[in-house]
Structure formats: C-alpha cells, structure tokens
Design a protein around this motif. Structure first.
Motif, PDB file in Angstrom:
ATOM      1  N   GLU A 116       0.428  -1.497   7.967  1.00 32.25           N
ATOM      2  CA  GLU A 116       1.613  -1.185   7.161  1.00 32.25           C
ATOM      3  C   GLU A 116       2.129   0.220   7.450  1.00 32.25           C
ATOM      4  N   MET A 117       1.206   1.136   7.807  1.00 30.26           N
ATOM      5  CA  MET A 117       1.630   2.489   8.146  1.00 30.26           C
ATOM      6  C   MET A 117       2.593   2.462   9.320  1.00 30.26           C
ATOM      7  N   GLY A 172       6.715  19.626  -1.374  1.00 33.52           N
ATOM      8  CA  GLY A 172       5.805  20.186  -0.379  1.00 33.52           C
ATOM      9  C   GLY A 172       4.393  19.622  -0.449  1.00 33.52           C
ATOM     10  N   ARG A 173       4.174  18.708  -1.379  1.00 36.18           N
ATOM     11  CA  ARG A 173       2.819  18.170  -1.536  1.00 36.18           C
ATOM     12  C   ARG A 173       2.487  17.147  -0.450  1.00 36.18           C
ATOM     13  N   TYR A 174       1.177  16.955  -0.263  1.00 30.61           N
ATOM     14  CA  TYR A 174       0.722  15.856   0.582  1.00 30.61           C
ATOM     15  C   TYR A 174       0.406  14.651  -0.295  1.00 30.61           C
ATOM     16  N   ARG A 187      11.883   7.227   0.329  1.00 29.12           N
ATOM     17  CA  ARG A 187      11.879   7.112   1.784  1.00 29.12           C
ATOM     18  C   ARG A 187      12.683   5.896   2.229  1.00 29.12           C
ATOM     19  N   LYS A 231      -4.425   0.265   0.960  1.00 34.81           N
ATOM     20  CA  LYS A 231      -4.811  -1.011   0.371  1.00 34.81           C
ATOM     21  C   LYS A 231      -4.003  -2.056   1.085  1.00 34.81           C
ATOM     22  N   ALA A 239      -2.009  12.741  -0.684  1.00 34.69           N
ATOM     23  CA  ALA A 239      -3.319  12.667  -1.336  1.00 34.69           C
ATOM     24  C   ALA A 239      -3.315  13.422  -2.658  1.00 34.69           C
ATOM     25  N   GLU A 240      -2.340  14.312  -2.809  1.00 35.37           N
ATOM     26  CA  GLU A 240      -2.290  15.104  -4.036  1.00 35.37           C
ATOM     27  C   GLU A 240      -1.391  14.469  -5.093  1.00 35.37           C
ATOM     28  N   PHE A 295      -6.593  12.392   4.353  1.00 39.99           N
ATOM     29  CA  PHE A 295      -6.641  11.343   5.351  1.00 39.99           C
ATOM     30  C   PHE A 295      -7.495  10.178   4.894  1.00 39.99           C
ATOM     31  N   ASN A 309      -0.325  -2.367  -7.204  1.00 38.84           N
ATOM     32  CA  ASN A 309      -1.465  -1.450  -7.237  1.00 38.84           C
ATOM     33  C   ASN A 309      -1.389  -0.435  -8.369  1.00 38.84           C
ATOM     34  N   ALA A 346       2.152   2.687   2.125  1.00 42.29           N
ATOM     35  CA  ALA A 346       2.179   3.180   3.506  1.00 42.29           C
ATOM     36  C   ALA A 346       2.847   4.539   3.593  1.00 42.29           C
ATOM     37  N   ILE A 347       2.582   5.383   2.618  1.00 43.52           N
ATOM     38  CA  ILE A 347       3.031   6.767   2.698  1.00 43.52           C
ATOM     39  C   ILE A 347       2.132   7.455   3.711  1.00 43.52           C
ATOM     40  N   TRP A 348       2.733   8.098   4.700  1.00 39.94           N
ATOM     41  CA  TRP A 348       1.913   8.715   5.747  1.00 39.94           C
ATOM     42  C   TRP A 348       1.214   9.955   5.203  1.00 39.94           C
ATOM     43  N   PRO A 349      -0.098   9.923   5.152  1.00 40.51           N
ATOM     44  CA  PRO A 349      -0.833  11.006   4.485  1.00 40.51           C
ATOM     45  C   PRO A 349      -0.797  12.313   5.252  1.00 40.51           C
ATOM     46  N   ASN A 350      -0.368  12.252   6.508  1.00 38.99           N
ATOM     47  CA  ASN A 350      -0.350  13.478   7.301  1.00 38.99           C
ATOM     48  C   ASN A 350       0.955  14.231   7.150  1.00 38.99           C
ATOM     49  N   MET A 351       1.909  13.671   6.396  1.00 42.67           N
ATOM     50  CA  MET A 351       3.193  14.342   6.215  1.00 42.67           C
ATOM     51  C   MET A 351       3.368  14.664   4.730  1.00 42.67           C
ATOM     52  N   ARG A 374      -5.992  19.949   2.878  1.00 42.06           N
ATOM     53  CA  ARG A 374      -5.000  19.433   1.955  1.00 42.06           C
ATOM     54  C   ARG A 374      -4.587  18.011   2.255  1.00 42.06           C
ATOM     55  N   SER A 417       0.833  -1.209   0.000  1.00 38.61           N
ATOM     56  CA  SER A 417       0.000   0.000   0.000  1.00 38.61           C
ATOM     57  C   SER A 417       0.866   1.257   0.000  1.00 38.61           C
TER      58      SER A 417
END
Lengths: 356, 550, 345
Positions: free
Chosen positions: B167-168, A132-134, A150, B275, A136-137, B269, A167, A89-94, B266, A87
C-alpha cells in the motif's frame, strides 16, 4: 455525462469470480459507497478503478475515456485519482508536510504553489500545527487526516477510499465519518468509498451500492436502501428486519396471521403468487391495548416471547396470536413489557417493502 | 542468581576486560606508569595519519560501492517479479561465505594490470595498450572489498523491504508516481535506515579488514590502519602504541552507531509494517531482465570469475600459462594434503576452533537471551548489551585487546588454542545472541507457563518445550558462527602460535610466499570445507539459514 | 589420523635419506636420543622459501625419526615479529629462529635472548661460513644470492638491465617488481647495501619507476612468471632458477656491481621448549644433509660436499657484495622506515 462508469466489470481469480458483472455510474461530485460483507468484491472493484488490478471483463470509463479493459489498463499513476488506504500508507520517512506535498511535487508545480496549497490543505484538516511532525509521532486519527489531506490536495478526478476508518476506535470513527463528509461537501470530489460498516456508508454517502458475492444488489440513497430494500440480502444486511412470506392474490397480500391490500405496500399492483415482505422492527407499533389504527393497517394481538435491552431501545420478540410468525419489534426504553405479557401490534403498509 | 553471576563473569572475561585492558594499555608505559606518549607516537607521523585517512576513505568508498551493488538486487529480489531469484540468492550466499582474502587473490589473478585474465582478454579483443581494470589501485581495492561485503547490505535492505506493505507503493502510484519514481522516492527511502545500517556495517568491516589490504594494498602502495597496526607489532612490539592507534577506530565505530540512532530517532520506521500489509510483486515487464542481468553480473564478478580463476590456478603448474593440458597438475593439492607440515593441522585447527567457539558463543548467547527475553533479572539488559557490544568492535581491535589482556602472565594464553577459541567466541557473540534471542522471542512465554501450571519446573519447561522449539533456529545460528569463524583472519593473525595456526592464517602466510598455485589450492580446500558445512546447514536448518535476519 | 598419514608420507618421500641410528656420528646420536624424548621442534623459518622449508623439515624428520619439525614459514621480518610477540607475551614457542636479516642476531644476542651452542658440524661448512658468531650463539644455516631477473617475453635480453643502477632508467617505468624490507629480511639487507653504495637517492629514483611492491623477495618472481612485470629486483637465485626449470620464461641477471649474498644464521632462543631437538636441528643445518635437501630445488649449498645445482654458477665465480652485520643491525630498521616514507607502504 457521468464521470465514472463501470460496465459489466468482471474479475476472476482462477475459478472464483470475485467481481461479477458490476455496473455503476457516478455523477460528477457524487459520493458513492460500495457496501458489503468481506469477500463481496468491493475492494477488488475499488482496486480495479484505481488501476492496480486489471479486469477480466467489462470496462471502466473516466470522463468518457476507457481507462480499464481486459487488454488495456491505464497505470494508476496516470489516472489522476487518489486513494486512501486501510493502513493509511502514510510514508513514515516523510514529515506530514512532505507527505501532503508529494503529489503536488510530482505534478511539477512551482514550489510556492506547492507550499501554499499544502498549508491550506493542512489548515482544512486541522493539521497545520503538526506539519513538521513525522507520522510515528501522530495518533491514528491524525494519520487519517494526513491521508485525507494527501489525497485531496491534488484535486483528484476521483477519490477512492478503502475501508479508511477500520483501524480507528469507535469514537474516532464517528468523528472521522463526519470529517470525510464535511470535506466532501467542501471539495465535491467524485468519491468511491469502500466499507463493510453500514453506519459509515449511511453517514457519508449520496448513494450506496450494496454488493454481495461479486454483484451489486441495489444502488440507492441511504434512506431508500433502508426503507425500500429490494432484495432479501439487502433487507437483511442493512439494519435488522423481519422477513415475512406471504401470497398475493386479487391484490390482497395474505400472510400467516394478517392480510392487507397489496397495492397499499408498494404503491402499485403486485403480480399474484408467493411474495416476500420486509418490515423493520422500528416500523411495527407496539401497544398495551387495542391500537387505534387507520383502516387497512393490520392489527394483531400477541405475546412477548423474549426481550433484550439494547441501550437505545428494547428488542422484543413477539408471537402474534393464531400465527406462526415471530416478529422483532423495537420499542423505546420506557415501554417495558414482561416476557409472557400480552401486547398489540400495528403494521403500517407503507413501511412494508416487497423484496426478491 | 548463580547463573547470572556466571554469565556476567563470562561476558566480562570475553568482552569487557580485553577492551578495558586495551584502553588502559594505551595510556601506560610498559612499566605501568601513566603516559600520553603512546598517542604522541601513534599520531606523530604523517604516514600514520595518512593510513587512518586512507582507511576512512576506503571504508566510505567500499560501503558506497557495496550499497550501489546491493540495493537494486535487494529491491529486485524482494519486491519485483524478476526471474532467477533462487540463483540470485545463491550468488549472495556464495559471496557471503567466500573469504575476502581468497576473493582478493582471485582478483589479483583476474585484474592484475598486465597478467590478469580480464586484461589479457581485453587486450586480445581490442588491441588496446592499457588495462581495462587494475586491481592495484585505490578503487580496485575498494571494489574487491565491496564485492565481498555487499551481502551485508543486501540482507539488511531486503529484510526491510520485505516488511513494507504494498500500500505504501500504491499510495505513491495513485498520486502519479510510476514504478521507478515510486522506488526512488518512496520504497528506497523507507528502507533508508536499513540502507544506512548496511552502509555503516560495510564501512566498519572495511576499516577493520586486514587480509585484503595486506594482499592488495601493499602492491598498490596503500597503507591503512590495519596494516599500520600490524607494523606496530614489529620488533620491538609496541602494543601500547597499537592500542593508542586503535582508539580512534573504536571511537569512529561508536560514533557512527550513535549517529545512526540519532538520525533515525524521530522517524518511526516501525510503522512500515503497516496494517493490511499485503505484498504483491511489482510487474517490471522487460525491465525484469535488466534487473536480472544486474544480479547475474554481480554474481559473475563477486563469485563466479574469482572462483573460476582460483580453481584454474589451483590445478595449474604455472597459473600464468592459462588453461592447457600440459599445465594441469594435482601437485598443488598433493603437496598440501601429503607433504605440507601445517596444512592439514590448520584444517583441523580451523574446524575445531570454530566449532568450539560457536558452541561457547551460542551457549552464552542462549542463556543471556533467555534472561533478556523472559526478563528474569534486572541486570539482564546489561548482559544483553555486553553480548551485543563486540558487534561494534572491529575484529583486529578485539584481537589486540585479547593480546593485551591474556597473552602475558598471569594468563599466559598466548599461542594457545583456548585464546583463539575465546577470541572467536567473543567476536561472534553478537551473531549468536541475535539468533538466540530471535529464537527465544518466537516461543511465547505461555508455552512455558502451560508446563509450569501443570507442575513442571522452569528447567522441565525449557527441556521439553522451549529447547525443542528453538532447536532448528539455534542450529542455524551455530552454523553461521562456525562458518564465519572458519574464514576469520584479522582476529586470528595476532593470536596464533606455531601449532595453532588456522587455515586463514596459513593462507596469509602462503600469500607471503608468492606461490599462487599452492595458495589457490589451499583456498580450494577451504571452499570445499565451507561448502560442505553450508550444505549441511541448508539440509538441517533450512535453505535460507545463512541469510535469515534476526 | 591426520598426523600419522602425514608422517607416513614424509617417511616414504624421504626414504633414501633415512639413516639408521648406528650410522649417525656420536654427537648426533646422543642429541637424537634426547631430542626424541622432546618429540618435536618448532622452526620459525624466514630463510628458505615455503617449498624449501617444508622440504628441509621433512628431510630432518627423515634423518632423525621421532623428532617432528613444525615448519612456520613466513618472511623474515614476520618471523621476527612473531618471535618478538612471543617474547613480549613471555611465551616460549620457538625452538629455532632463522632469518635472512642477520642484524636480528646481534640484537637478540645483546638482549641475551639466545642459547649458546656451537654445532660440531659447523666446522664442516665452507670456510667463510664457519663460526658466524665467535661466541657461538648463532650459526650459518643459509646463503642466499639475490640478483636481478627478467621475463624474456616482456623485456628482451638486449633491453635488460646489467647493473643495479640500470633499474633506475625511466624506460623501466611500471616494469619493475621488488619485495618489501618490512617483510623480507633479504630485501632489508639489499636496501642497506644499495644505500651504502648509492645513498638513499637510489630508492627515491626507484620510486619514480613505480615498482610493484610485494612482501616476500619471492613475490617479484611470481610477478615475472605471470608476466605482470618484466624485471625483478633482488630476487633469490634459487627460487628463480626453480621457476625457470618449471618452464617460465625467466632469465637471471648477475649485476655487474656484484650479487647480494646474505649469509645468515640460525639461533636457538634461550627459552626454547625443545632445546635438544633445536640443537639437533642446528647440527642438521650445518651438515651436508641440509644442502643435499635443497639442492634439487636450486638452493645454494653451504656445505662443500654438496655440489651446486645443475646449471648454477659456483659461488667462487661470482662477485659478492654484502653489508656487515653491524651495518645490517642498525641499517635495516632505518631503511624500513625510509622505505615506508618513500613508497608509502
């Protein structure tokens, strides 16, 4: 000395043995794939290497030190490895940058160095403009690049990849395959790569370990795996093949419809008795008239039974005359034969592999 | 078409009109002329401003404490191998259903600086002069509120944590972060929006809370917005000033929700579901007992101790005399059940008001949810927005809005059961709507389409397919609304008439009379009734029906 | 079902009081007939404690079967707040309004909110209590004596205050409990009286002693019972005595300057939905039966036929102090604001 050694590694879940005595040694800087169908134990093996799963038997050694054994498992965070997950596992909050810098910060490197190495790494994976993107972008491929950055930026002792491309869509998958190999060529990090996609494994790996039912069936360079499968499973799993049963007696391999000197296949004498031979569809010559074959190369007349056009080639099913065999034969797109047409087949003994 | 007009009218009546009326009232004199004097009056005194400031401080402190309490619990329950999770759930659920003003009274008995059991015990054990805890302080008040609002944070955070794939965490582990570093730097930040959401909810609940500040805040000499609003209803009733005074509360609420949206806009979450979302419990080793102790401690202070002292007081002749045979009596219960003029009436009022409100809220919510989920009308989303709006309106403001809109002629509904029922229905409409739309979404439209292609109409489809499929979820939703309505005080306290008092209002009245024993007994009755309904709910709608987040 | 069970219980409890129709005086009998048709009345009660109010309500129904009394007990200011809210909303819900803040009545009378009715039984009250309003808009229904009390375990007899001003002594810091004039009518009256005697300075000095502030004038009694505080200011003699009779270590203090007496009336709002029941209730409150009902719980009788409760000092033996009604009407709203400025709540 090998960098990573798996000895007789075993994992059971209840009565089910999912990894069954796996032996594997990776040299420094080597890229090895664990290839097999789902449920063959490849992911469990990888997670044992990472330290997430304790083994029930055997051991894992890194640079000579045991890091996993049934009683003692070094936790993942102290193995100096890194891993790319299915997945991502990229942390979406960073942000992208924060994701990549995370491992470096944990190592308490000076800020300037963290920044420099992160920037350099992002440059390498062509993500610098998106620092600088998140997540989700980002597109799937971009996320994949972040995951790679990473994992690699910390210069891990071993890099582990768990079906990292499964994926992505087909085009991107191909692109990322080469990207992974390019990064490997650049950084030479010892890598274990888990996949069920043989094309992926072929394109990226120095060696491939084909796994089946918890065991390693064969470890070899990709082209040898293809040309010299040693087991029936490997022959069937890697590419498409014809399996021909026959018998060896007095150094002659005799099958239904043809025979040839056994030593001409394997380059050595074979023990007498029933023998199984694998021959790739691409390795069988298909001719309209009697081919001009060297001596010792068997030639058979046959009839086209079925044909399927696959895009890159024709896939013919040919039945040799006076034989119960049905052989798959590949031919270039313009070699068109009608069903029922008469053809000639030519076998090259060097392309035949004896399998168990 | 007719349906959506009816729904629009119902929502306008329940939500839009009271709010608009409140806003208009804030800029009108009693005769209807435009004025800004109400605002001048409302903010013309330092004391009034101080109350506003106190409320904000109290909200922030309570929310911070609640977050501190709940986040480790949620993490332990959701992601680790901590033992006793069932017990932990039970405690959270109990803290959730325990009416806050009852908890407040329990804590007066526990932590009164001189007579509270905890302080008596502390002095007996240590010989110290000073109390160990003092409920009549700002921090005491905030803690008591937090002990009863932390379940909101817990629910938010736990359900967010439940969605995070292991996984996170693995990704951080393999890069060199240990269990706690991973929790601190990856897992909790991932649940960040939920933590923030929970914090905001507790903040908003706290600044809208009336009972606890009235019961503890007055002896502690802390005036807050809600108790100040109450003062504006003293003679002569200055409803317009109250309306003006309530406006910042409304603005703060809207601003906070807006800020939260902006802050999180932005960061995606959504992808935290990932997945390959496999989840494993983190092995904590010896630490799992530490986590369990934390959860048990919270349960002890939020539920077990307050309930124990309340039960003791309810069977006592004089609660200060503690546990002894000659102090034991059924007199308090006897008084309430057989002598008190209003006690049983209020029990009955509470049950039927709450039942009626839950039914109305759920029917409206269901119809709106159906229209929204199935996209039946282009106005459906507007209806959905209205149905969710009361979520951000503090209950006490809702009540003042209802008073402003419907108390006087031409509606003249003041003191009637209908007004209270409608106010409850409006107040809890969002809960019902959230439940109903979650249930609706779970029914794939193809289920209905399959009926229709075979020749059944939409109504046939709803009756034979949709309704049976969502029945259980709706029952759960109904019970949640019912249970939270039975404990609602701030919306009721401005709207009840002499014969329409609910248990919560009667409890508040009893708390004025200074008789803790009878008060505790009445609280005991309320708890028993709540427990019966919770038990029924668990039986019919599943063990976790209260805590399922939709 | 619920109602009938309560009615039975109420009847059973009050059987000794039960009067047959022919025993009633003629004026009560006529009113009773009319009230029966109305069936009930709603009493906003801020004068008697919750327990007393419930008892009074039951005694009323026992004496006048068929007329239920809905007791809505709260502190006087909250009762007045409810009444104001009703009036503001144009809702008629209250039949009898009873508050310890007798300033409420001159205000309501001036705003023409009250029904004129002089109960015949008014003439039988203690002479000083008769004809509370010369125009007959309200009538005495309550006499409360507010004094001091101490918890003998926390504050021994020798250390206890003797005068209202003793409470200002710094040695009582964190020992005092008192009600709130924003809720309790009696506390409002008391604050007016203290201000009259000592100026507002009394309260700024009291504030320095960090009193615990309840809402009702009864709250300090609870605090004393529990041992939370040692001294209660302006506590009602009746509820304190009741508490003492239940074994709590409390003792009354009769301040040397005098005991605060709140002689407070009840009135019928002009728009009362059950006017006859309300009038009947007014007859009841001015008859000896009210005084009889509260006597066992140490309520102070307002009818000469009822003797003071066991061990209670007769009113004639006590020096009483009280502001005038005019002082109360203008003073209570003032002291309420001053109080909030001084104490913060």
């Amino acid at each position: 000395m090998s960098r990573l050694i798996l000895s007789n590694l075993t994992k059971r879940y209840g009565a089910l043995t999912v990894v069954d005595g796996v032996d594997l040694a990776l040299e420094e800087g080597e890229f090895v794939s664990l290839l097999g169908p789902s449920g063959c134990g490849k992911t469990t093996t990888l997670r044992m290497i990472a330290g997430f799963v304790p083994p029930d038997g055997g051991s894992i050694a890194l640079d000579g030190a045991i890091i996993s054994a049934p009683d003692s498992v070094l936790p993942p965070e102290r193995r100096g490895m890194s891993m790319i997950f299915q997945s991502y596992a990229i942390w979406p909050n960073m942000t992208v940058e924060e994701n990549v810098a995370f491992g470096l910060k944990l190592r308490k490197l000076p800020n300037a160095e963290v920044r420099a190495r992160t920037a350099e790494m992002l440059e390498t994976v062509q993500m610098a403009h998106l620092a600088g993107r998140y997540p989700a972008e980002l597109s799937g491929g971009q996320q994949q690049r972040v995951a790679l950055a990473r994992a690699i930026v910390i210069k891990p002792a071993v890099l582990l990849l768990d079906e990292p491309l499964s994926n992505l869509d087909a085009n991107l998958r191909e692109e990322m395959r080469f990207e992974i190999r390019r990064l490997h060529n650049a950084f030479r990090i010892t890598t274990v790569y888990v996949t069920h996609d043989q094309a992926e494994a072929m394109a990226t790996s120095d060696r491939i370990a084909v796994m089946h039912a918890g065991r390693v069936e064969q470890i070899d360079a990709p082209h040898l795996l293809y040309a010299r499968p040693r087991t029936r499973f490997v022959a069937g799993f890697i590419g498409r093949t014809n399996l021909i049963e026959g018998n060896v007696a007095n150094d002659i391999f005799a099958a239904d419809g043809f025979s040839l000197p056994a030593s001409s296949m394997a380059g050595q004498a074979l023990p007498p008795g029933p023998t199984l031979v694998s021959v790739r569809p691409q390795s069988i010559g298909l001719h309209r008239g009697v081919p001009d074959a060297p001596s010792g190369h068997p030639v058979m007349q046959g009839t086209i039974l079925e044909r399927t056009y696959l895009g890159e080639s024709w896939d013919y099913v040919v039945s040799p005359a006076e034989s119960g065999l049905r052989l798959r034969v590949a031919a270039p797109p313009l070699d068109v034969h009608d069903v029922g047409g008469a053809v000639w087949l030519a076998l090259d003994p060097r392309q035949l592999a004896v399998v168990q | 078409m007719a349906l959506w007009i009816a729904l629009a009218l119902a929502l306008a009546f329940l939500v839009a009109f009271p709010l608009i009326k409140l806003m208009i009232a804030s800029v009108e004199t009693r005769d209807g002329a435009f004025t800004l004097n109400n605002y001048a009056t409302a903010y013309g005194r330092a004391r009034y401003l101080e109350a506003l400031f106190n409320s904000l401080k109290l909200g922030a402190l309570s929310a911070a404490i609640a977050t501190l309490i709940a986040v480790p619990m949620a993490w332990a329950v959701s992601r680790t191998d901590m033992p006793g999770k069932g017990f932990c759930w039970a405690m959270v659920m109990a803290a959730f259903v325990l009416p806050p003003y009852l908890g407040a009274i329990g804590w007066i008995l526990l932590a009164g600086p001189n007579s509270g059991f905890l302080n008596v015990l502390w002095r007996a054990v240590t010989g110290a002069e000073d109390p160990i805890v003092n409920i009549y302080t700002f921090s005491g008040l905030a803690t008591v509120i937090a002990l009863h609002s932390f379940p909101l944070v817990f629910l938010f955070v736990k359900s967010a944590l439940d969605l995070i794939s292991s996984e996170m965490e693995d990704a951080a582990n393999i890069l060199g972060a240990g269990t706690f570093a991973t929790m601190r730097r990856v897992t909790l930040p991932l649940a960040g929006p939920a933590i923030l959401g929970g914090f905001i909810i507790v903040f908003l609940e706290t600044i809208a809370l009336f009972g606890t500040p009235a019961i503890i805040g007055i002896p502690a000499r802390i005036n807050v917005v809600t108790t100040q609003l109450w003062q504006f209803f003293e003679h002569p009733v200055r409803m317009e000033v109250a309306a003006a005074y309530a406006m910042p509360l409304l603005l703060i609420t809207v601003a906070m929700i807006g800020a939260q949206k902006l802050l999180l806009a932005r960061k995606g979450f959504v992808s935290q579901t990932g997945k390959g979302g496999e989840r494993r419990e983190i092995k904590l080793g010896a630490w799992r007992w530490v986590m369990f102790a934390w959860c048990a401690g919270v349960g002890l202070f939020a539920v077990m101790l307050p309930v124990m002292v309340l039960v003791q007081a309810s069977f006592a002749k004089a609660w200060g005399r503690g546990l002894s045979v000659d102090n034991f009596t059924f007199r308090n219960y006897y008084h309430l059940l057989f002598e008190h003029d209003m006690a049983l009436t209020s029990v009955w009022n509470t049950i039927w008001f709450s039942a009626a409100a839950a039914t109305i809220a759920l029917i409206i919510a269901l119809l709106v949810a159906y229209m929204v989920v199935r996209k039946l009308s282009r106005f459906a989303d507007a209806l959905g927005f209205l149905a969710m709006a009361p979520f951000v309106i503090p209950g006490i403001i809702m009540a003042i809005g209802f008073y402003a809109a419907y108390a006087s002629p031409p509606f003249a509904m003041y003191g009637t059961a209908a007004l209270i029922i409608l106010a409850f229905a409006a107040r809890f409409l969002p809960i019902a709507f959230a439940n109903a739309s979650a249930a609706m979404r779970a029914v794939h439209p193809e289920m209905e389409e399959a009926v229709r292609i075979l020749g059944g109409g939409r109504m046939t489809a709803i009756r034979f397919v949709t309704a049976p499929l969502v029945k259980r979820a709706l029952l759960g939703g109904w019970l949640i609304v019912f249970i939270v309505a039975t404990r609602e005080l701030s919306a009721a306290v401005f709207l009840v008439g002499p014969r329409t008092r609910t248990m919560s209002v009667l409890l508040y009245d009893l708390s004025e009379a200074g008789n803790f024993e009878v008060l505790a007994a009445f609280g005991g009755i309320l708890l028993v009734i709540t427990m019966v309904f919770v038990a029924v709910g668990m039986k019919l709608a599943g063990r976790d029906f209260m805590l399922r987040r939709s | 079902m619920l109602i009938s069970r309560r009615t039975i219980a109420a009847l059973a409890a009050a059987l000794p009081f039960a009067a047959r129709a022919q025993d009633l005086p003629a004026h009560e009998r006529t009113l009773h007939e009319a009230a029966r048709r109305e069936g009930e009345l709603t009493w906003y009660s801020g004068q008697y404690s919750a327990e007393h109010s419930e008892t009074v309500g039951r005694a009323f129904t026992a004496r006048f079967p068929g007329v239920r009394c809905n007791v809505v007990r709260s502190t006087s200011q909250v009762a007045f707040q409810r009444l104001s809210q009703d009036m503001r909303a144009g809702a008629a819900q209250c039949d009898v309004f009873s508050s310890t803040d007798f300033g409420h009545y001159s205000l309501l009378k001036r705003e023409n909110r009250l029904l004129q009715y002089r109960p015949e039984n008014d003439a039988g009250l203690f002479p000083d209590l008769r004809r509370a309003d010369p125009d007959g808009y309200y009538h005495t229904s309550f006499m409360g004596l507010y004094l001091m009390a101490h918890n003998t375990r926390r504050v021994p007899e020798a250390d206890a205050p003797k005068k209202w001003t003793d409470a200002l002594d710094p040695k009582y810091r964190n020992q005092i409990a008192v009600g709130h004039p924003g809720f309790s009518g009696a506390i409002g009256i008391w604050a007016v009286q203290m201000r009259k005697m000592y100026g507002w300075d009394y309260f700024t000095r009291l504030e320095r002693n960090r009193p615990m502030i309840g809402r009702s004038s009864l709250d300090p009694v609870t605090a004393l019972n529990a041992g939370e505080r040692g001294i209660g200011l302006a506590v009602p003699s009746s509820s304190t005595s009741l508490s003492i009779s239940r074994g709590n270590p409390l003792k009354l203090i009769y301040p040397e300057e005098g005991v605060l007496a709140t002689i407070s009336p009840s009135a019928i709002p002009r728009n009362a939905p059950h006017p006859n029941a309300a009038k009947l209730f007014m007859e009841f409150t001015t008859s000896r039966y009210l005084s009889d009902a509260i006597r066992p719980m140490f309520g102070d009788p307002i009818h000469p036929d009822t003797a003071p409760a066991e061990g209670m000092r007769a009113v004639s033996e006590i020096r009483l102090i009280s502001p005038t009604q005019a002082e109360a009407e203008s003073g209570v709203p003032e002291v309420r604001e001053l109080w909030r400025d001084t104490f913060g709540v």
